[in-house]
Design a protein around this motif. Structure first.
Motif, PDB file in Angstrom:
ATOM      1  N   HIS A   7     -54.208-112.862 -14.470  1.00 20.82           N
ATOM      2  CA  HIS A   7     -54.359-114.154 -13.676  1.00 20.82           C
ATOM      3  C   HIS A   7     -54.386-114.417 -12.281  1.00 20.82           C
ATOM      4  O   HIS A   7     -54.050-115.460 -11.801  1.00 20.82           O
ATOM      5  CB  HIS A   7     -53.180-114.950 -14.566  1.00 20.82           C
ATOM      6  N   THR A  26     -65.437-117.703 -19.808  1.00 18.90           N
ATOM      7  CA  THR A  26     -64.135-117.713 -20.523  1.00 18.90           C
ATOM      8  C   THR A  26     -63.179-116.982 -19.730  1.00 18.90           C
ATOM      9  O   THR A  26     -61.737-117.502 -19.716  1.00 18.90           O
ATOM     10  CB  THR A  26     -64.687-116.909 -21.821  1.00 18.90           C
ATOM     11  N   HIS A  29     -61.556-118.950 -16.742  1.00 15.46           N
ATOM     12  CA  HIS A  29     -60.936-120.125 -16.863  1.00 15.46           C
ATOM     13  C   HIS A  29     -59.435-119.759 -17.593  1.00 15.46           C
ATOM     14  O   HIS A  29     -58.532-120.381 -17.469  1.00 15.46           O
ATOM     15  CB  HIS A  29     -61.779-121.147 -17.829  1.00 15.46           C
ATOM     16  N   SER A  30     -59.498-118.788 -18.543  1.00 15.40           N
ATOM     17  CA  SER A  30     -58.282-118.098 -18.989  1.00 15.40           C
ATOM     18  C   SER A  30     -57.330-117.949 -18.055  1.00 15.40           C
ATOM     19  O   SER A  30     -56.279-118.099 -17.946  1.00 15.40           O
ATOM     20  CB  SER A  30     -58.605-117.311 -20.029  1.00 15.40           C
ATOM     21  N   LEU A  32     -57.233-118.871 -15.058  1.00 23.40           N
ATOM     22  CA  LEU A  32     -56.882-119.816 -14.220  1.00 23.40           C
ATOM     23  C   LEU A  32     -55.753-120.786 -14.877  1.00 23.40           C
ATOM     24  O   LEU A  32     -54.746-121.110 -14.435  1.00 23.40           O
ATOM     25  CB  LEU A  32     -58.026-120.895 -13.810  1.00 23.40           C
ATOM     26  N   ASP A  33     -55.880-120.775 -16.136  1.00 26.55           N
ATOM     27  CA  ASP A  33     -55.077-121.622 -17.109  1.00 26.55           C
ATOM     28  C   ASP A  33     -53.697-120.934 -17.087  1.00 26.55           C
ATOM     29  O   ASP A  33     -52.720-121.564 -17.211  1.00 26.55           O
ATOM     30  CB  ASP A  33     -55.596-122.120 -18.567  1.00 26.55           C
ATOM     31  N   GLU A  34     -53.622-119.430 -17.155  1.00 27.22           N
ATOM     32  CA  GLU A  34     -52.457-118.802 -17.573  1.00 27.22           C
ATOM     33  C   GLU A  34     -51.618-118.406 -16.190  1.00 27.22           C
ATOM     34  O   GLU A  34     -50.419-118.316 -16.402  1.00 27.22           O
ATOM     35  CB  GLU A  34     -52.928-117.472 -18.271  1.00 27.22           C
ATOM     36  N   GLN A  63     -62.365-125.791 -11.639  1.00 27.76           N
ATOM     37  CA  GLN A  63     -61.081-125.839 -12.718  1.00 27.76           C
ATOM     38  C   GLN A  63     -59.863-125.302 -11.821  1.00 27.76           C
ATOM     39  O   GLN A  63     -58.852-125.663 -12.159  1.00 27.76           O
ATOM     40  CB  GLN A  63     -61.494-124.448 -13.686  1.00 27.76           C
ATOM     41  N   ARG A  66     -58.414-128.326 -10.493  1.00 27.49           N
ATOM     42  CA  ARG A  66     -57.496-129.172 -11.649  1.00 27.49           C
ATOM     43  C   ARG A  66     -56.182-128.540 -12.073  1.00 27.49           C
ATOM     44  O   ARG A  66     -55.476-129.193 -12.468  1.00 27.49           O
ATOM     45  CB  ARG A  66     -58.648-129.354 -12.793  1.00 27.49           C
ATOM     46  N   CYS A  67     -56.211-127.026 -11.989  1.00 27.30           N
ATOM     47  CA  CYS A  67     -55.054-126.428 -12.223  1.00 27.30           C
ATOM     48  C   CYS A  67     -54.087-126.237 -11.058  1.00 27.30           C
ATOM     49  O   CYS A  67     -53.047-125.489 -11.054  1.00 27.30           O
ATOM     50  CB  CYS A  67     -55.381-125.065 -12.850  1.00 27.30           C
ATOM     51  N   ARG A  69     -54.436-124.835  -8.433  1.00 25.02           N
ATOM     52  CA  ARG A  69     -54.723-123.567  -7.836  1.00 25.02           C
ATOM     53  C   ARG A  69     -55.984-123.347  -6.864  1.00 25.02           C
ATOM     54  O   ARG A  69     -56.736-124.292  -6.669  1.00 25.02           O
ATOM     55  CB  ARG A  69     -54.878-122.707  -8.983  1.00 25.02           C
TER      56      ARG A  69
END
Length: 104
Positions: A7, A26, A29-30, A32-34, A63, A66-67, A69
């Protein structure tokens, strides 16, 4: 195309194109989300990039925002540097060392 890392830093190799876009999107985005903080995308092993691949990178950039980051590109190959300058995306994307870090 292959993407490896975690991440905080991902390395992209092979071709980032229409055939690999869904998997790349995928994975990015994973990651970034984690995670938290900058996500470094090392492109030193990237052999080819098409418009769809560039769209994946721009989507990951959005993305990241939005996170809370930042997506940072590292080891950008010369041909991609030229593409980023031609599209003026070098003004939007965070590029470690800036454009021109590698000879054009």
């Amino acid at each position: 195309m292959h993407i490896r890392g975690d991440h905080a830093e991902l390395t992209v190799g092979g071709s980032l194109d229409v055939r690999s876009a869904a998997d790349a999107r995928t994975a990015l985005h994973s990651a970034l989300d984690e995670g938290a903080g900058d996500l470094v995308l090392d492109l030193g092993d990237l052999a080819a990039l098409d418009a769809t691949g560039l769209g994946v990178i721009m989507g990951a950039h959005r993305q990241a925002g939005r996170c809370g980051r930042r997506l940072v590109l590292r080891n950008v190959p010369p041909q991609m540097q030229r593409l980023l300058v031609a599209t003026r995306l070098h003004r939007i994307l965070a590029i470690e060392g800036g454009i021109g870090a590698h000879p054009l």
